[in-house]
Scaffold this motif. Structure first.
Motif, PDB file in Angstrom:
ATOM      1  N   GLU A  90       0.822  -1.217   0.000  1.00 54.31           N
ATOM      2  CA  GLU A  90       0.000   0.000   0.000  1.00 54.31           C
ATOM      3  C   GLU A  90       0.857   1.269   0.000  1.00 54.31           C
ATOM      4  O   GLU A  90       0.546   2.234  -0.704  1.00 54.31           O
ATOM      5  CB  GLU A  90      -0.944  -0.006   1.197  1.00 54.31           C
ATOM      6  CG  GLU A  90      -2.057  -1.041   1.066  1.00 54.31           C
ATOM      7  CD  GLU A  90      -3.027  -1.001   2.223  1.00 54.31           C
ATOM      8  OE1 GLU A  90      -3.320   0.113   2.711  1.00 54.31           O
ATOM      9  OE2 GLU A  90      -3.490  -2.076   2.634  1.00 54.31           O
ATOM     10  N   LEU A  91       1.931   1.264   0.766  1.00 61.00           N
ATOM     11  CA  LEU A  91       2.825   2.430   0.776  1.00 61.00           C
ATOM     12  C   LEU A  91       3.506   2.605  -0.582  1.00 61.00           C
ATOM     13  O   LEU A  91       3.600   3.721  -1.098  1.00 61.00           O
ATOM     14  CB  LEU A  91       3.871   2.296   1.882  1.00 61.00           C
ATOM     15  CG  LEU A  91       3.357   2.418   3.308  1.00 61.00           C
ATOM     16  CD1 LEU A  91       4.467   2.077   4.295  1.00 61.00           C
ATOM     17  CD2 LEU A  91       2.811   3.810   3.577  1.00 61.00           C
ATOM     18  N   ALA A  93       2.464   1.811  -3.431  1.00 60.14           N
ATOM     19  CA  ALA A  93       1.503   2.277  -4.436  1.00 60.14           C
ATOM     20  C   ALA A  93       1.366   3.799  -4.433  1.00 60.14           C
ATOM     21  O   ALA A  93       0.915   4.380  -5.417  1.00 60.14           O
ATOM     22  CB  ALA A  93       0.143   1.631  -4.206  1.00 60.14           C
ATOM     23  N   THR A  94       1.808   4.451  -3.376  1.00 55.65           N
ATOM     24  CA  THR A  94       1.731   5.919  -3.303  1.00 55.65           C
ATOM     25  C   THR A  94       2.969   6.599  -3.845  1.00 55.65           C
ATOM     26  O   THR A  94       3.000   7.827  -3.953  1.00 55.65           O
ATOM     27  CB  THR A  94       1.517   6.389  -1.849  1.00 55.65           C
ATOM     28  OG1 THR A  94       2.707   6.131  -1.085  1.00 55.65           O
ATOM     29  CG2 THR A  94       0.321   5.694  -1.210  1.00 55.65           C
ATOM     30  N   LEU A  95       3.988   5.820  -4.187  1.00 55.67           N
ATOM     31  CA  LEU A  95       5.267   6.383  -4.616  1.00 55.67           C
ATOM     32  C   LEU A  95       5.291   6.646  -6.115  1.00 55.67           C
ATOM     33  O   LEU A  95       4.695   5.904  -6.892  1.00 55.67           O
ATOM     34  CB  LEU A  95       6.404   5.424  -4.257  1.00 55.67           C
ATOM     35  CG  LEU A  95       6.564   5.101  -2.776  1.00 55.67           C
ATOM     36  CD1 LEU A  95       7.620   4.016  -2.588  1.00 55.67           C
ATOM     37  CD2 LEU A  95       6.919   6.349  -1.993  1.00 55.67           C
ATOM     38  N   SER A 100       9.571   1.823  -5.819  1.00 53.11           N
ATOM     39  CA  SER A 100       8.622   0.734  -5.612  1.00 53.11           C
ATOM     40  C   SER A 100       8.865  -0.040  -4.326  1.00 53.11           C
ATOM     41  O   SER A 100       8.216  -1.033  -4.072  1.00 53.11           O
ATOM     42  CB  SER A 100       8.670  -0.237  -6.786  1.00 53.11           C
ATOM     43  OG  SER A 100       9.959  -0.838  -6.864  1.00 53.11           O
TER      44      SER A 100
END
Length: 110
Positions: A90-91, A93-95, A100
């Motif tokens: 989940e983290l 996916a915000t990058l 990655s």
């Protein structure tokens, strides 16, 4: 109660290394307030980001901690559990691309 402050002086070091502790014994915290042994209710401006944003004893945080502690509360950092990998996914996916990967600076079941 007399032993409390003597024991604090004998066994604790303040994180900044100087000064004394605030001369109040905090018994509990709820919402934006801490409650002292002397019966005072004080607005808490000092306990950190999580308490400032969510408040002390937030029901969702309490339920999550209770559930996780009853299931899996600590692991050696060389092994994995599903919540750790789920959080990293989940983290990540915000990058922005090409990032990655995340480094979780904890030791386990969080």
């Amino acid at each position: 109660m007399d032993d409390f402050w003597a024991d604090a002086e004998r066994h604790l070091v303040r994180c900044n290394g100087a000064g004394r502790f605030v001369p109040e014994i905090i018994e509990r915290a709820e919402g934006s307030f801490v409650h002292t042994a002397g019966g005072w209710r004080r607005l808490d401006f000092t306990s950190g980001q999580m308490s400032a944003v969510l408040g002390h004893s937030h029901p969702d945080v309490v339920a999550t901690v209770q559930r996780q502690a009853a299931t899996l509360d600590h692991l050696f950092s060389g092994v994995l559990s599903r919540p750790v990998v789920d959080l990293s996914r989940e983290l990540a996916a915000t990058l922005p691309e090409p990032l990655s990967r995340v480094l979780l600076l904890t030791t386990g079941a969080e």
